[in-house]
Scaffold this motif. Sequence first.
Motif, PDB file in Angstrom:
ATOM      1  N   LEU A 250       0.833  -1.163   0.041  1.00 39.19           N
ATOM      2  CA  LEU A 250       0.133   0.090   0.020  1.00 39.19           C
ATOM      3  C   LEU A 250       0.945   1.000  -0.030  1.00 39.19           C
ATOM      4  N   SER A 251       0.269   2.062  -0.750  1.00 40.58           N
ATOM      5  CA  SER A 251       0.882   3.563  -0.733  1.00 40.58           C
ATOM      6  C   SER A 251       0.387   4.466   0.178  1.00 40.58           C
ATOM      7  N   VAL A 252       0.727   5.703   0.791  1.00 42.26           N
ATOM      8  CA  VAL A 252      -0.085   6.440   1.251  1.00 42.26           C
ATOM      9  C   VAL A 252      -1.013   7.104   0.570  1.00 42.26           C
ATOM     10  N   ASN A 253      -0.850   7.310  -1.003  1.00 46.15           N
ATOM     11  CA  ASN A 253      -1.737   7.716  -1.910  1.00 46.15           C
ATOM     12  C   ASN A 253      -3.099   6.971  -1.954  1.00 46.15           C
ATOM     13  N   MET A 344       1.331  16.145  -4.731  1.00 40.25           N
ATOM     14  CA  MET A 344       2.635  16.440  -5.286  1.00 40.25           C
ATOM     15  C   MET A 344       3.623  16.499  -4.077  1.00 40.25           C
ATOM     16  N   GLY A 345       3.213  15.800  -3.016  1.00 35.42           N
ATOM     17  CA  GLY A 345       4.177  15.723  -1.972  1.00 35.42           C
ATOM     18  C   GLY A 345       5.284  14.678  -2.195  1.00 35.42           C
ATOM     19  N   MET A 346       4.941  13.799  -2.979  1.00 37.20           N
ATOM     20  CA  MET A 346       6.050  13.027  -3.318  1.00 37.20           C
ATOM     21  C   MET A 346       7.268  13.587  -4.087  1.00 37.20           C
ATOM     22  N   MET A 347       6.940  14.758  -4.430  1.00 39.34           N
ATOM     23  CA  MET A 347       8.155  15.616  -5.365  1.00 39.34           C
ATOM     24  C   MET A 347       8.436  16.470  -4.416  1.00 39.34           C
ATOM     25  N   GLY A 348       7.982  16.406  -2.931  1.00 39.74           N
ATOM     26  CA  GLY A 348       8.805  17.457  -2.062  1.00 39.74           C
ATOM     27  C   GLY A 348       8.095  18.872  -1.889  1.00 39.74           C
ATOM     28  N   ILE A 349       6.849  19.035  -2.810  1.00 37.71           N
ATOM     29  CA  ILE A 349       6.019  20.201  -2.676  1.00 37.71           C
ATOM     30  C   ILE A 349       5.346  20.262  -1.173  1.00 37.71           C
ATOM     31  N   ILE A 366      -2.556  17.724  -2.226  1.00 36.94           N
ATOM     32  CA  ILE A 366      -1.817  17.087  -1.137  1.00 36.94           C
ATOM     33  C   ILE A 366      -0.325  17.391  -1.076  1.00 36.94           C
ATOM     34  N   GLY A 367       0.285  18.043  -0.002  1.00 40.21           N
ATOM     35  CA  GLY A 367       1.727  18.285   0.047  1.00 40.21           C
ATOM     36  C   GLY A 367       2.494  17.288   0.863  1.00 40.21           C
ATOM     37  N   ALA A 368       3.563  17.614   0.946  1.00 44.14           N
ATOM     38  CA  ALA A 368       4.718  16.661   1.593  1.00 44.14           C
ATOM     39  C   ALA A 368       4.458  16.352   2.916  1.00 44.14           C
ATOM     40  N   GLY A 369       4.789  15.360   3.517  1.00 43.92           N
ATOM     41  CA  GLY A 369       4.741  15.034   4.887  1.00 43.92           C
ATOM     42  C   GLY A 369       6.216  15.329   5.324  1.00 43.92           C
ATOM     43  N   SER A 388       0.289  19.444   4.988  1.00 49.03           N
ATOM     44  CA  SER A 388      -0.475  20.467   4.630  1.00 49.03           C
ATOM     45  C   SER A 388      -1.411  19.892   3.416  1.00 49.03           C
ATOM     46  N   VAL A 389      -2.738  20.222   3.648  1.00 48.60           N
ATOM     47  CA  VAL A 389      -3.658  19.472   2.538  1.00 48.60           C
ATOM     48  C   VAL A 389      -4.474  20.739   2.127  1.00 48.60           C
TER      49      VAL A 389
END
Length: 422
Positions: A250-253, A344-349, A366-369, A388-389
Amino acid sequence: MPIDIKMPALSPTMEQGTLAKWLVKEGDTVSAGDILAEIETDKATMEFEAVDEGTILSIAIPEGSEDVKVGTVIATLGEEGEEAAAPAPKAKEKPAPKETKAEAQSEPAPAPTPAPASKAAAAPAQKGDRIVASPLARRIAEQKGVDLAAVKGSGPNGRIVKADVEATRPGAPAAEAQAVSRPLTEAVPDFGIPFEDVKLSSMRKVIARRLTESKQQVPHIYLTVDVRLDALLKLRAELNDALTSRGVKLSVNDMLIKALGLALMQVPACNVSFAGDVMRQYKRADISVAVSIPGGLITPIVTDPSAKGLAQISAEIGDLAARAKDGKLQPHEYQGGTASLSNMGMMGIKQFEAVINPPQGMIMAIGAGEKRPWVLEDGQLGVATVMSVTGSFDHRAIDGADGAQLMTAFRELVEKPLGLLA
């Protein structure tokens, strides 16, 4: 009597397409269900099936033709028993019989070629400012640094194919360099800066048009919440450990898609579309997931994730994303949806505001954790993984209070993730 085969509308929004490849030729006999051609839309390359049986009397639009409008006659099919030797005229203007004969007599003989006599000899691939090339040839040319304007196409109608590009050396002489820098548009002034004008793909044109319309016509309201991820990350690790034997990861997404689907069912006021004099209230939440592909963006749809297990969602989104990148999605797999999720969290945004995809009423960005200072449950200051969402809402259809309720429901589902398993 002959039957006209017309350029099909392979999706509700399709207005024109590229006839990428014919899989039949004049004189072939076809049955209902046989694949006639491959057609490129703004989103994918799709197969076009015959709906009648008979003989292909004529092909009016050669493969490689771009911007063929829906409804244009592309070929003619003869009913059973008709002669294939009597094709319909293929010229743009219908000539008189004597003129047709004269044209045939005055036409110079084609150069010797191993291709069948019915195929046109290779012609220069550039027609005005338009370069006719297959998508694969374009990709290879971009990778090799080959200028397509200097390549002679050997495919039908002078179309540039893979072999033509692979046989061309990278780099270009001065004359070719001038052809590359020749402006294709006057919309941007020439300030003396070296440049190259790249023609927009059909997909990029549609994206530009739809996003412009969205920002001009849809009043966006943006609501942002910070969501703690620690509990969800812990549950994900435990589930993946338990699912290893089944080959599931499973992914977070995957979990966020489920959370958004459940939140929309809990707050139905946000699962809507604005439609002028009416509000369309959906009884099911289908989530469009933004996937970046070469040349643009596509949004395959996870249908009713609120009613599916996380493993099933994971398998579906993996399959959809893979076929999206290969251009193999069917229209019903990327058109529709009641809301969208863009990660785009996976891209560091860290945070962004997404543009609504009409007729949907909202999209979640969806932003980066990341590790941040956080006031823990006992009131002590600690460190937590937080993202941040931001929800973008169509303010014509969704009030700020309803949007806030949806964001709260989403946050609670993520921070107490056992609710995703219920």
